[in-house]
Design a protein around this motif. Sequence first.
Motif, short mmCIF file in Angstrom:
data_model
loop_
_atom_site.label_atom_id
_atom_site.label_comp_id
_atom_site.label_asym_id
_atom_site.label_seq_id
_atom_site.Cartn_x
_atom_site.Cartn_y
_atom_site.Cartn_z
N GLU A 59 48.52 39.65 28.22
CA GLU A 59 48.00 39.07 29.45
C GLU A 59 48.70 39.66 30.66
O GLU A 59 48.09 40.01 31.66
CB GLU A 59 48.20 37.55 29.44
N THR A 62 48.04 43.52 32.27
CA THR A 62 47.00 43.92 33.21
C THR A 62 47.57 44.25 34.58
O THR A 62 47.04 45.04 35.31
CB THR A 62 45.95 42.81 33.37
N PHE A 88 30.81 40.80 36.74
CA PHE A 88 32.01 41.49 37.16
C PHE A 88 31.67 42.35 38.38
O PHE A 88 30.61 42.98 38.43
CB PHE A 88 32.57 42.36 36.04
N HIS A 93 36.75 44.38 39.70
CA HIS A 93 37.02 44.52 38.27
C HIS A 93 36.91 45.97 37.79
O HIS A 93 37.47 46.32 36.75
CB HIS A 93 36.04 43.66 37.46
N PHE A 244 41.63 41.13 36.47
CA PHE A 244 41.44 40.34 35.26
C PHE A 244 42.61 39.39 35.03
O PHE A 244 43.76 39.73 35.28
CB PHE A 244 41.28 41.26 34.05
N SER A 245 42.29 38.21 34.53
CA SER A 245 43.32 37.22 34.24
C SER A 245 43.76 37.27 32.79
O SER A 245 44.78 36.67 32.43
CB SER A 245 42.80 35.81 34.55
N SER A 246 43.01 37.97 31.94
CA SER A 246 43.37 38.06 30.53
C SER A 246 42.74 39.29 29.91
O SER A 246 41.78 39.87 30.45
CB SER A 246 42.90 36.81 29.77
N GLU A 249 39.08 38.72 29.00
CA GLU A 249 38.14 38.96 30.09
C GLU A 249 37.85 40.45 30.23
O GLU A 249 36.71 40.85 30.52
CB GLU A 249 38.70 38.39 31.40
N GLU A 251 37.82 42.58 27.79
CA GLU A 251 36.91 42.92 26.69
C GLU A 251 35.47 42.59 27.07
O GLU A 251 34.55 43.39 26.82
CB GLU A 251 37.31 42.15 25.43
N LYS A 252 35.25 41.43 27.69
CA LYS A 252 33.90 41.05 28.10
C LYS A 252 33.37 42.01 29.16
O LYS A 252 32.18 42.36 29.15
CB LYS A 252 33.91 39.63 28.64
N ALA A 253 34.24 42.44 30.07
CA ALA A 253 33.81 43.38 31.11
C ALA A 253 33.41 44.71 30.51
O ALA A 253 32.41 45.33 30.93
CB ALA A 253 34.94 43.57 32.12
N TRP A 256 30.05 44.38 28.92
CA TRP A 256 29.01 44.27 29.94
C TRP A 256 28.74 45.64 30.59
O TRP A 256 27.59 46.05 30.76
CB TRP A 256 29.41 43.24 30.99
#
Length: 260
Positions: A59, A62, A88, A93, A244-246, A249, A251-253, A256
């Motif tokens: 975490e 980043t 994002f 991001h 990003f906070s984690s 997140e 990974e999701k970006a 996407w």
Amino acid sequence: MTPITKLSLVILFGASLAACSEQSEVPTDTTAKSAEVAVSVEPTVVPTEAPVAKEATPEAATDSHEGHAHNEATELTSAAIATANDPFQQDVHYRVLETAIPADTNQVHEFFWYGCPACKATEPLMNTLKANEKLKVTANASLLNEKWVFDAVIFQAFKHFGVLEKAHPAYFEARQNGTVKDQASFEAFLAEQGIDKDKFEAFSQSEDLKNALDASFAVESKLQSTGVPTLVVGGKYVLLNRGFSSVGEMEKAIEWLSTK
């Protein structure tokens, strides 16, 4: 020609543990322009009091990555405002390369350095991305700094000798916990990975290595990066890790962006 395995241990295992995205010196035109630098130039001595990077959790990592800005407030760009309703935002991001590098839309390029704690902390994310059948992940050892060239040679050697899957995480650990600290321990590490030291020496002077390093640097030099790890999606979108906070997140970006 100086054998690459005889390079200064001050550079390889000592003061080179400078902060990954806040190097004590800015890379210049002399920084690994080609593999010829890697195999034939006697290294310069690094200041013995170079700042040492702090250990990072996934975490926290980043904040040490590409586009770090700590807690400083930043003014939103017009692109960020225009993408405010997207999952994002551009320039928050990720940033968009002016000239994309050749890649499939679902391809993720990673540039890392074995001496970087943030890069090591990002390894679980990279393993998750590699396991994602929708993504194509390409790892590259960074050549942003001339002090990182030897580690890039080692990475290429792991690929050349077919031991990357086993040796890559093992060297990350050994490189950062001090297990590999001198010529003898380095040769012992090679032996543990099934790499003959004489064959490694021959590879380190080979044209195949030079071509591999040149090809990797040709891509990295187009990213306008200032630190590692750097993640590029679809050859076009560079993650800005301050946004990003984690890692989840991130990974999701990436997922996407790979569909844009």
